[in-house]
Design a protein around this motif. Structure first.
Motif, mmCIF file in Angstrom:
data_model
loop_
_atom_site.group_PDB
_atom_site.id
_atom_site.type_symbol
_atom_site.label_atom_id
_atom_site.label_comp_id
_atom_site.label_asym_id
_atom_site.label_seq_id
_atom_site.Cartn_x
_atom_site.Cartn_y
_atom_site.Cartn_z
ATOM 1 N N TYR A 33 13.761 42.772 71.018
ATOM 2 C CA TYR A 33 13.212 41.420 71.106
ATOM 3 C C TYR A 33 12.179 41.296 72.220
ATOM 4 N N LEU A 122 23.817 33.992 64.525
ATOM 5 C CA LEU A 122 23.386 35.232 65.167
ATOM 6 C C LEU A 122 23.539 36.427 64.231
ATOM 7 N N GLY A 125 20.658 36.934 62.083
ATOM 8 C CA GLY A 125 19.395 37.248 62.751
ATOM 9 C C GLY A 125 18.620 36.046 63.252
ATOM 10 N N PRO A 127 17.980 33.339 66.203
ATOM 11 C CA PRO A 127 18.255 33.052 67.615
ATOM 12 C C PRO A 127 18.817 31.653 67.787
ATOM 13 N N GLU A 148 21.395 38.147 69.710
ATOM 14 C CA GLU A 148 22.167 38.847 68.690
ATOM 15 C C GLU A 148 23.601 39.000 69.156
ATOM 16 N N ASP A 150 27.258 41.441 68.555
ATOM 17 C CA ASP A 150 27.765 42.702 68.022
ATOM 18 C C ASP A 150 29.132 42.501 67.364
#
Length: 189
Positions: A33, A122, A125, A127, A148, A150
């Motif tokens: 990013y 998130l 994809g 923000p 993002e 995880d």
């Protein structure tokens, strides 16, 4: 360290009211990013008070440049918001954030502090701009961008006032506990 720099064009060769940027041919990245830091001299010295008050416009510039093909900088967003009466040396009005999104062609939706909605956004994809309250990120109010998430619900953030705070991931619940409100940004359909 997830921060890095590489040459990617002449985005910084803008002149606004005689202001000459100090950097050219570089963009700073946070992972994949584009990252802007409101404290960088390139965004300051132009009467916009970005260093002290520009977290909103800077967080929005991060969203816009990462969700569109537009080369938008904190100077662009702060100048536009100021011209609309939504930004001053005291900071951004809360309505400045969705107004900037709309102006640059992004859709905005309030998420409040809904864990599942923020996580879903998130994961897709998109923000999320979070207004942080007094605590870890600020003594008052401060906008950051969640970039993002995880598989362990750890979130990469662009804290536009701190490279150090941007160099680690945070538990989503911790971010929600620190925030006042979150807004999702998506590209136009």
């Amino acid at each position: 360290d997830v921060l890095g720099s590489r040459g990617l064009g002449d985005v910084y060769k803008r002149q606004i009211k005689g202001y000459q940027p100090e950097k050219t041919n570089q963009k700073e990245h946070l992972g994949k990013y584009l990252y802007y830091n409101q404290c960088d001299s390139i965004w300051n010295g132009n009467g916009l008070s970005i260093h002290s008050s520009g977290c909103g416009p800077t967080a929005m510039a991060v969203c816009i440049v990462n969700k569109t093909t537009k080369n938008v900088t904190p100077i662009d967003t702060a100048s536009w918001a100021k011209s609309q009466g939504l930004y001053s040396s005291n900071g951004s009005m809360h309505e400045a954030i969705p107004a900037m999104a709309n102006h640059w062609g992004l859709h905005c939706m309030g998420l409040g502090t809904d864990y599942n909605m923020i996580k879903k956004s998130l994961l897709h994809g998109n923000p999320v701009v979070a207004l942080m309250g007094a605590g870890y990120f600020t003594g008052g109010g401060h906008f950051i961008t969640l970039l993002e998430i995880d598989q362990n619900d750890k979130v990469l953030v662009a804290d536009v006032a701190s490279r150090k705070r941007s160099s680690q991931k945070y538990d989503l619940q911790f971010l929600i506990d620190q925030s006042k409100h979150c807004l999702l940004y998506t590209s136009p359909s």
